[in-house]
Scaffold this motif. Sequence first.
Motif, PDB file in Angstrom:
ATOM      1  N   PRO A   1      14.548  14.966  13.168  1.00 59.92           N
ATOM      2  CA  PRO A   1      16.052  15.196  12.814  1.00 59.92           C
ATOM      3  C   PRO A   1      16.267  14.730  11.415  1.00 59.92           C
ATOM      4  O   PRO A   1      15.595  13.827  10.978  1.00 59.92           O
ATOM      5  CB  PRO A   1      16.780  14.490  13.667  1.00 59.92           C
ATOM      6  CG  PRO A   1      16.132  14.287  14.943  1.00 59.92           C
ATOM      7  CD  PRO A   1      14.489  14.186  14.252  1.00 59.92           C
ATOM      8  N   ARG A   2      16.868  15.565  10.692  1.00 61.01           N
ATOM      9  CA  ARG A   2      17.236  15.212   9.248  1.00 61.01           C
ATOM     10  C   ARG A   2      17.940  13.937   9.024  1.00 61.01           C
ATOM     11  O   ARG A   2      17.860  13.118   8.160  1.00 61.01           O
ATOM     12  CB  ARG A   2      18.262  16.233   8.560  1.00 61.01           C
ATOM     13  CG  ARG A   2      17.634  17.716   8.278  1.00 61.01           C
ATOM     14  CD  ARG A   2      18.308  18.558   7.593  1.00 61.01           C
ATOM     15  NE  ARG A   2      18.470  18.279   6.176  1.00 61.01           N
ATOM     16  CZ  ARG A   2      19.397  18.846   5.411  1.00 61.01           C
ATOM     17  NH1 ARG A   2      19.614  20.068   5.643  1.00 61.01           N
ATOM     18  NH2 ARG A   2      19.616  18.346   4.359  1.00 61.01           N
ATOM     19  N   ASP A   3      18.722  13.537   9.978  1.00 58.04           N
ATOM     20  CA  ASP A   3      19.460  12.363  10.013  1.00 58.04           C
ATOM     21  C   ASP A   3      18.648  11.016  10.027  1.00 58.04           C
ATOM     22  O   ASP A   3      19.064  10.053   9.586  1.00 58.04           O
ATOM     23  CB  ASP A   3      20.505  12.325  11.041  1.00 58.04           C
ATOM     24  CG  ASP A   3      21.556  13.131  10.860  1.00 58.04           C
ATOM     25  OD1 ASP A   3      21.760  13.535   9.615  1.00 58.04           O
ATOM     26  OD2 ASP A   3      22.283  13.619  11.892  1.00 58.04           O
ATOM     27  N   ALA A   4      17.252  11.140  10.734  1.00 58.83           N
ATOM     28  CA  ALA A   4      16.434  10.046  10.547  1.00 58.83           C
ATOM     29  C   ALA A   4      15.697   9.904   9.481  1.00 58.83           C
ATOM     30  O   ALA A   4      15.249   8.717   9.277  1.00 58.83           O
ATOM     31  CB  ALA A   4      15.552  10.398  11.822  1.00 58.83           C
ATOM     32  N   LEU A   5      16.108  10.396   8.443  1.00 62.86           N
ATOM     33  CA  LEU A   5      15.112  10.385   7.128  1.00 62.86           C
ATOM     34  C   LEU A   5      15.876   9.491   6.364  1.00 62.86           C
ATOM     35  O   LEU A   5      17.003   9.986   6.011  1.00 62.86           O
ATOM     36  CB  LEU A   5      14.713  11.803   6.606  1.00 62.86           C
ATOM     37  CG  LEU A   5      13.857  11.614   5.225  1.00 62.86           C
ATOM     38  CD1 LEU A   5      12.412  11.230   5.688  1.00 62.86           C
ATOM     39  CD2 LEU A   5      13.711  12.931   4.594  1.00 62.86           C
ATOM     40  N   ILE A   6      15.336   8.719   5.662  1.00 56.78           N
ATOM     41  CA  ILE A   6      15.918   7.640   4.719  1.00 56.78           C
ATOM     42  C   ILE A   6      15.654   8.049   3.119  1.00 56.78           C
ATOM     43  O   ILE A   6      14.271   7.808   2.948  1.00 56.78           O
ATOM     44  CB  ILE A   6      15.764   6.057   5.060  1.00 56.78           C
ATOM     45  CG1 ILE A   6      16.229   5.914   6.309  1.00 56.78           C
ATOM     46  CG2 ILE A   6      16.638   5.338   3.971  1.00 56.78           C
ATOM     47  CD1 ILE A   6      16.052   4.137   6.895  1.00 56.78           C
ATOM     48  N   ARG A   7      16.473   8.566   2.502  1.00 55.94           N
ATOM     49  CA  ARG A   7      15.856   8.922   1.152  1.00 55.94           C
ATOM     50  C   ARG A   7      16.138   8.014  -0.046  1.00 55.94           C
ATOM     51  O   ARG A   7      17.361   7.546  -0.048  1.00 55.94           O
ATOM     52  CB  ARG A   7      16.458  10.189   0.817  1.00 55.94           C
ATOM     53  CG  ARG A   7      16.356  11.325   1.686  1.00 55.94           C
ATOM     54  CD  ARG A   7      17.161  12.434   1.460  1.00 55.94           C
ATOM     55  NE  ARG A   7      17.495  13.321   2.631  1.00 55.94           N
ATOM     56  CZ  ARG A   7      16.623  14.532   2.805  1.00 55.94           C
ATOM     57  NH1 ARG A   7      15.691  14.933   1.876  1.00 55.94           N
ATOM     58  NH2 ARG A   7      16.826  15.460   3.843  1.00 55.94           N
ATOM     59  N   THR A   8      15.374   7.293  -0.694  1.00 55.23           N
ATOM     60  CA  THR A   8      15.359   6.507  -1.732  1.00 55.23           C
ATOM     61  C   THR A   8      14.757   6.877  -2.740  1.00 55.23           C
ATOM     62  O   THR A   8      13.874   7.719  -3.214  1.00 55.23           O
ATOM     63  CB  THR A   8      15.022   4.969  -1.251  1.00 55.23           C
ATOM     64  OG1 THR A   8      13.457   5.058  -1.129  1.00 55.23           O
ATOM     65  CG2 THR A   8      15.440   4.680   0.217  1.00 55.23           C
ATOM     66  N   GLY A   9      14.902   6.051  -4.016  1.00 54.92           N
ATOM     67  CA  GLY A   9      14.356   6.124  -5.022  1.00 54.92           C
ATOM     68  C   GLY A   9      12.832   5.942  -5.195  1.00 54.92           C
ATOM     69  O   GLY A   9      12.150   6.536  -5.886  1.00 54.92           O
ATOM     70  N   GLN A  10      12.403   5.170  -4.260  1.00 50.78           N
ATOM     71  CA  GLN A  10      11.155   4.819  -4.038  1.00 50.78           C
ATOM     72  C   GLN A  10      10.254   5.660  -3.137  1.00 50.78           C
ATOM     73  O   GLN A  10       8.945   5.389  -2.986  1.00 50.78           O
ATOM     74  CB  GLN A  10      10.737   3.297  -3.876  1.00 50.78           C
ATOM     75  CG  GLN A  10      11.116   2.296  -4.791  1.00 50.78           C
ATOM     76  CD  GLN A  10      12.538   1.980  -5.037  1.00 50.78           C
ATOM     77  OE1 GLN A  10      13.374   2.356  -3.960  1.00 50.78           O
ATOM     78  NE2 GLN A  10      12.994   2.058  -6.271  1.00 50.78           N
ATOM     79  N   GLY A  11      10.921   6.767  -2.532  1.00 52.92           N
ATOM     80  CA  GLY A  11      10.231   7.509  -1.573  1.00 52.92           C
ATOM     81  C   GLY A  11      11.229   7.716  -0.324  1.00 52.92           C
ATOM     82  O   GLY A  11      12.256   7.397  -0.337  1.00 52.92           O
ATOM     83  N   ASP A  12      10.616   8.457   0.540  1.00 55.07           N
ATOM     84  CA  ASP A  12      11.233   8.637   1.756  1.00 55.07           C
ATOM     85  C   ASP A  12      10.763   7.949   2.871  1.00 55.07           C
ATOM     86  O   ASP A  12       9.387   7.741   3.038  1.00 55.07           O
ATOM     87  CB  ASP A  12      11.187  10.019   2.091  1.00 55.07           C
ATOM     88  CG  ASP A  12      11.687  11.386   1.272  1.00 55.07           C
ATOM     89  OD1 ASP A  12      12.947  10.717   0.583  1.00 55.07           O
ATOM     90  OD2 ASP A  12      11.118  12.106   0.973  1.00 55.07           O
ATOM     91  N   PHE A  13      11.546   7.417   3.799  1.00 55.81           N
ATOM     92  CA  PHE A  13      11.198   6.522   4.770  1.00 55.81           C
ATOM     93  C   PHE A  13      12.055   6.793   5.976  1.00 55.81           C
ATOM     94  O   PHE A  13      12.848   7.403   6.151  1.00 55.81           O
ATOM     95  CB  PHE A  13      11.775   4.864   4.521  1.00 55.81           C
ATOM     96  CG  PHE A  13      11.135   4.330   3.288  1.00 55.81           C
ATOM     97  CD1 PHE A  13       9.865   3.667   3.293  1.00 55.81           C
ATOM     98  CD2 PHE A  13      11.280   4.654   1.783  1.00 55.81           C
ATOM     99  CE1 PHE A  13       9.336   3.366   2.037  1.00 55.81           C
ATOM    100  CE2 PHE A  13      10.736   4.118   0.899  1.00 55.81           C
ATOM    101  CZ  PHE A  13       9.749   3.501   0.940  1.00 55.81           C
ATOM    102  N   VAL A  14      11.266   6.173   7.322  1.00 52.99           N
ATOM    103  CA  VAL A  14      11.890   6.188   8.467  1.00 52.99           C
ATOM    104  C   VAL A  14      11.844   4.982   9.109  1.00 52.99           C
ATOM    105  O   VAL A  14      11.020   4.191   8.945  1.00 52.99           O
ATOM    106  CB  VAL A  14      11.297   7.623   9.482  1.00 52.99           C
ATOM    107  CG1 VAL A  14      11.626   8.895   8.933  1.00 52.99           C
ATOM    108  CG2 VAL A  14       9.746   7.366   9.622  1.00 52.99           C
ATOM    109  N   VAL A  15      12.681   4.838  10.344  1.00 53.16           N
ATOM    110  CA  VAL A  15      12.383   3.653  11.072  1.00 53.16           C
ATOM    111  C   VAL A  15      12.106   3.757  12.369  1.00 53.16           C
ATOM    112  O   VAL A  15      12.583   4.673  13.366  1.00 53.16           O
ATOM    113  CB  VAL A  15      13.963   2.874  11.269  1.00 53.16           C
ATOM    114  CG1 VAL A  15      13.727   1.709  12.047  1.00 53.16           C
ATOM    115  CG2 VAL A  15      14.366   2.306   9.946  1.00 53.16           C
ATOM    116  N   VAL A  16      10.717   3.305  12.572  1.00 51.38           N
ATOM    117  CA  VAL A  16       9.773   3.640  13.696  1.00 51.38           C
ATOM    118  C   VAL A  16      10.216   2.704  14.947  1.00 51.38           C
ATOM    119  O   VAL A  16      10.024   1.601  14.754  1.00 51.38           O
ATOM    120  CB  VAL A  16       8.276   3.688  13.708  1.00 51.38           C
ATOM    121  CG1 VAL A  16       7.581   4.044  14.860  1.00 51.38           C
ATOM    122  CG2 VAL A  16       8.192   4.803  12.284  1.00 51.38           C
TER     123      VAL A  16
END
Length: 374
Positions: A300-315
């Motif tokens: 889901p798009r809501d699961a993606l964390i977008r930052t200046g250092q890249g994209d992250f998810v919490v697993v």
Amino acid sequence: MHPQILQDHPGNCPICNMTLVKVAKGKTKLHSEAVHVDSLAQQKIGVKLATATTATIAQSIRSFATVTADESKVVSVNPKVEGWLRKVAIQGIGQPVRQGQVLYEIYSPELQQRQREYIDLLTRKDGLLGDSMTVVSSNAAMIGSLAKEKFRARARLLAADMSEDLITLLEQSRRVIDVVPVRAVHSGTITALSVHEGNYVNPMQQICSYVGTDTVWAEVSLLPDQANLIRNGDRVTVRSSVDNGHLEYARVSMDTLQFDPVSRTAKLRFALRNDRGNFRPGAYAEVSIEAAKRKALQIPRDALIRTGQGDFVVVAEPDNHFRRVKVTRGIESADNVSILAGLAEGSKVVANGQFLLDGAASMQALQARLESRL
């Protein structure tokens, strides 16, 4: 509750006073990178999990379109005879008209003369038939000739915008209709009005024009990289700005794609059904194009964390542990985003509450780095 607290002997946590649990061999690194949140705390912060799965996904291209009229539905209204306008039933541009609605009324001596000629033909034919309505052999040829003349005279009345019901009334009453109403042959919207009541008009003058709105065009501007993604047959969803709940669907036709050499943008047009009139020429509409369809790992798009250092998810990991993972994202649809690297199929990711968990994981990683320097 606080896995960042590590010590080399048994004891209690200085924060929550819970008994410290012995770390199994080889697990120290895991707990130094992950944050532990028990089930009750997960419920309080509303943690929701989603599974990374492989499925078909399409790049969602969102833009705005301008609704324009279908040029093939434009009707120009010109008088077929000379005369004076007794009444104009149109108030102005933008007024909707219905099929059969009166557009104007005309007083025309020329049209009156055509009616008299038609009545004369009807009277002559009735005289030849007689009261018995039987055809005398000597009159048969003349009646046939009158029938042909009647057909041509009737066609001239129809060509002068007299309706079928008015001609039927003329045949029954045998009286000339002085002022003839002219009706719309199609439904549409007025786009031009050139005359007013009392004007003298002739066939060279345009009285008004209107365009049918049962079908309209939606014209959308695309950037060059967006235009490169679309293909023939891609599904298009168009949302009306007049009624936000009304959606229409179309397919991309590359035949309508044109490039503007000045702005370097691409213009793409879609034909839309507009039976309910929710798409009005000149208004805007929201457009979403499903382009570059393919199979990919997605979350889901809501699961993606977008930052200046890249994209992250919490697993989510076993024993209520959560870890921050860097991923490489691909194309995005309206609800999902594809993951090119950093995540395996079947992984559980946090779709809600991930920012709180990510903040805790970041603080824990910072604490671990500080401790490693001591």
